[in-house]
Design an enzyme around this catalytic site. Structure first.
Site, PDB file in Angstrom:
ATOM      1  N   LYS A   1     -37.236 -29.840  -2.166  1.00 22.77           N
ATOM      2  CA  LYS A   1     -37.023 -31.070  -2.928  1.00 22.77           C
ATOM      3  C   LYS A   1     -37.662 -32.271  -2.215  1.00 22.77           C
ATOM      4  CE  LYS A   1     -32.610 -29.363  -4.861  1.00 22.77           C
ATOM      5  NZ  LYS A   1     -31.122 -29.578  -4.839  1.00 22.77           N
TER       6      LYS A   1
ATOM      7  N   TYR B   1     -32.961 -28.746 -14.908  1.00 13.85           N
ATOM      8  CA  TYR B   1     -31.541 -29.001 -14.647  1.00 13.85           C
ATOM      9  C   TYR B   1     -30.728 -29.158 -15.938  1.00 13.85           C
ATOM     10  CZ  TYR B   1     -32.095 -29.407  -9.569  1.00 13.85           C
ATOM     11  OH  TYR B   1     -32.313 -29.140  -8.237  1.00 13.85           O
TER      12      TYR B   1
ATOM     13  N   PHE C   1     -23.178 -36.244 -11.824  1.00 11.63           N
ATOM     14  CA  PHE C   1     -24.288 -36.379 -10.875  1.00 11.63           C
ATOM     15  C   PHE C   1     -25.660 -36.162 -11.521  1.00 11.63           C
ATOM     16  CE2 PHE C   1     -22.728 -31.965 -10.652  1.00 11.63           C
ATOM     17  CZ  PHE C   1     -23.896 -31.237 -10.843  1.00 11.63           C
TER      18      PHE C   1
ATOM     19  N   ARG D   1     -30.984 -17.259  -1.516  1.00 11.20           N
ATOM     20  CA  ARG D   1     -29.767 -18.081  -1.637  1.00 11.20           C
ATOM     21  C   ARG D   1     -29.008 -18.111  -0.303  1.00 11.20           C
ATOM     22  NH1 ARG D   1     -28.440 -21.532  -6.015  1.00 11.20           N
ATOM     23  NH2 ARG D   1     -26.232 -21.046  -5.735  1.00 11.20           N
TER      24      ARG D   1
ATOM     25  N   THR E   1     -24.183 -24.958  -1.748  1.00 10.29           N
ATOM     26  CA  THR E   1     -24.628 -26.221  -2.362  1.00 10.29           C
ATOM     27  C   THR E   1     -24.234 -27.432  -1.517  1.00 10.29           C
ATOM     28  OG1 THR E   1     -24.329 -25.164  -4.511  1.00 10.29           O
ATOM     29  CG2 THR E   1     -24.518 -27.562  -4.497  1.00 10.29           C
TER      30      THR E   1
ATOM     31  N   ARG F   1     -29.439 -25.528   4.584  1.00  7.55           N
ATOM     32  CA  ARG F   1     -28.601 -26.697   4.298  1.00  7.55           C
ATOM     33  C   ARG F   1     -27.639 -27.015   5.436  1.00  7.55           C
ATOM     34  NH1 ARG F   1     -27.659 -25.077  -2.060  1.00  7.55           N
ATOM     35  NH2 ARG F   1     -29.376 -26.278  -2.947  1.00  7.55           N
TER      36      ARG F   1
ATOM     37  N   ASN G   1     -29.717 -32.132  -0.524  1.00  3.04           N
ATOM     38  CA  ASN G   1     -29.552 -30.817   0.118  1.00  3.04           C
ATOM     39  C   ASN G   1     -30.845 -30.013   0.214  1.00  3.04           C
ATOM     40  OD1 ASN G   1     -29.773 -29.970  -2.511  1.00  3.04           O
ATOM     41  ND2 ASN G   1     -27.719 -29.098  -2.669  1.00  3.04           N
TER      42      ASN G   1
ATOM     43  N   HIS H   1     -33.948 -25.929  -3.494  1.00  3.71           N
ATOM     44  CA  HIS H   1     -33.385 -25.272  -4.676  1.00  3.71           C
ATOM     45  C   HIS H   1     -33.760 -23.796  -4.615  1.00  3.71           C
ATOM     46  CE1 HIS H   1     -32.448 -24.283  -8.844  1.00  3.71           C
ATOM     47  NE2 HIS H   1     -33.555 -23.567  -8.813  1.00  3.71           N
TER      48      HIS H   1
ATOM     49  N   GLU I   1     -36.830 -19.779 -14.515  1.00  2.21           N
ATOM     50  CA  GLU I   1     -37.396 -20.836 -13.670  1.00  2.21           C
ATOM     51  C   GLU I   1     -38.827 -20.513 -13.249  1.00  2.21           C
ATOM     52  OE1 GLU I   1     -33.043 -22.398 -12.069  1.00  2.21           O
ATOM     53  OE2 GLU I   1     -34.380 -21.454 -10.611  1.00  2.21           O
TER      54      GLU I   1
HETATM   55  P1  DAT Z   1     -27.424 -25.225  -6.161  1.00  2.41           P
HETATM   56  O1  DAT Z   1     -28.568 -26.173  -5.901  1.00  2.41           O
HETATM   57  O2  DAT Z   1     -26.808 -24.741  -4.886  1.00  2.41           O
HETATM   58  O3  DAT Z   1     -27.785 -24.093  -7.102  1.00  2.41           O
HETATM   59  P2  DAT Z   1     -25.947 -26.391  -8.394  1.00  2.41           P
HETATM   60  O4  DAT Z   1     -26.823 -25.590  -9.299  1.00  2.41           O
HETATM   61  O5  DAT Z   1     -24.476 -26.303  -8.588  1.00  2.41           O
HETATM   62  O6  DAT Z   1     -26.257 -26.084  -6.855  1.00  2.41           O
HETATM   63  O7  DAT Z   1     -26.339 -27.934  -8.520  1.00  2.41           O
HETATM   64  C1  DAT Z   1     -27.689 -28.310  -8.568  1.00  2.41           C
HETATM   65  C2  DAT Z   1     -27.896 -29.505  -7.696  1.00  2.41           C
HETATM   66  O8  DAT Z   1     -27.170 -30.614  -8.215  1.00  2.41           O
HETATM   67  C3  DAT Z   1     -27.401 -29.339  -6.266  1.00  2.41           C
HETATM   68  O9  DAT Z   1     -28.324 -28.704  -5.429  1.00  2.41           O
HETATM   69  C4  DAT Z   1     -27.173 -30.762  -5.864  1.00  2.41           C
HETATM   70  C5  DAT Z   1     -26.704 -31.417  -7.144  1.00  2.41           C
HETATM   71  N1  DAT Z   1     -25.245 -31.451  -7.188  1.00  2.41           N
HETATM   72  C6  DAT Z   1     -24.417 -30.437  -7.520  1.00  2.41           C
HETATM   73  N2  DAT Z   1     -23.139 -30.821  -7.443  1.00  2.41           N
HETATM   74  C7  DAT Z   1     -23.165 -32.126  -7.073  1.00  2.41           C
HETATM   75  C8  DAT Z   1     -22.181 -33.106  -6.804  1.00  2.41           C
HETATM   76  N3  DAT Z   1     -20.882 -32.832  -6.912  1.00  2.41           N
HETATM   77  N4  DAT Z   1     -22.601 -34.343  -6.433  1.00  2.41           N
HETATM   78  C9  DAT Z   1     -23.909 -34.627  -6.303  1.00  2.41           C
HETATM   79  N5  DAT Z   1     -24.890 -33.749  -6.523  1.00  2.41           N
HETATM   80  C10 DAT Z   1     -24.528 -32.523  -6.908  1.00  2.41           C
HETATM   81 MG    MG Z   2     -28.215 -24.062  -9.118  1.00  2.00          MG
END
Ligand code: DAT
Ligand code: MG
Length: 152
Positions: free
Chosen positions: A12, A52, A60, A88, A94, A105, A115, A118, A129
């Site tokens: 990212k 997304y 968020f 992963r 996350t 991370r 973080n 992705h 994707e």
């Molecule tokens: P991951 O990236 O581990 O697959 P995810 O798909 O649940 O996680 O969420 C996608 C992204 O969105 C994540 O990398 C960071 C952001 N995100 C998720 N939950 C969040 C939160 N509670 N506050 C801020 N950003 C968040």
């Molecule tokens: Mg995800």
């Protein structure tokens, strides 16, 4: 016969801005994963929103889109045995404070909204994707000299 999987992986904008491209790609490379697609690119708002889409409506979401389009990213397709789970695991949970020590991370990040990386979370998302980010002709299957020392 080893069943190889492919998954989508992205560094990212914070990873690019912090000068961590080599550090992060090196971790996947050293683990034994193989890159079959890679590009450095500015993400359009349209692509970010499609990528997304599952998070649309969450608190968020708006910040997440702004973050992903704020600077270039490195988009990759990674291949290996159990590549989806392996990547992963190397990425970590996350929320960085919950990520396993040794993961990207945990070692390099402190906040969920920054973080660094992705990775696709399952076979369906990996397929979707990869198709969203790469055209078929942007992927290259290749024989790696080290394969016989990495793959049994
Ligand atoms: P991951 O990236 O581990 O697959 P995810 O798909 O649940 O996680 O969420 C996608 C992204 O969105 C994540 O990398 C960071 C952001 N995100 C998720 N939950 C969040 C939160 N509670 N506050 C801020 N950003 C968040
Ligand atoms: Mg995800």
């Amino acid at each position: 016969m080893t069943t190889l999987e492919r998954t989508f992986f992205m560094i990212k904008p914070d990873g690019v801005q912090r000068g961590l491209i080599g550090e992060i790609l090196g971790r996947l490379e050293r683990r034994g994963l193989k890159f079959v697609g890679m590009k450095f690119m500015q993400v359009s708002r349209e692509l970010a929103e499609e990528h997304y889409a599952v998070h649309k409506g969450k608190p968020f979401y708006a910040g997440l889109i702004e973050y992903i389009i704020s600077a270039p990213v490195v988009a990759c397709v990674v291949e290996g045995p159990n590549a989806i789970a392996v990547v992963r695991q190397t990425v970590g949970a996350t929320r960085p404070h919950e990520a396993a020590p040794g993961s990207i991370r945990a070692d390099l990040a402190v906040m969920v909204g920054r973080n660094l990386v992705h990775a696709s979370d399952g076979p369906e998302t990996a397929q979707t994707e990869i198709g969203l980010w790469f055209r078929p002709d942007e992927l290259t299957s290749w024989d790696r000299a080290a394969d016989r020392w990495i793959l049994e």
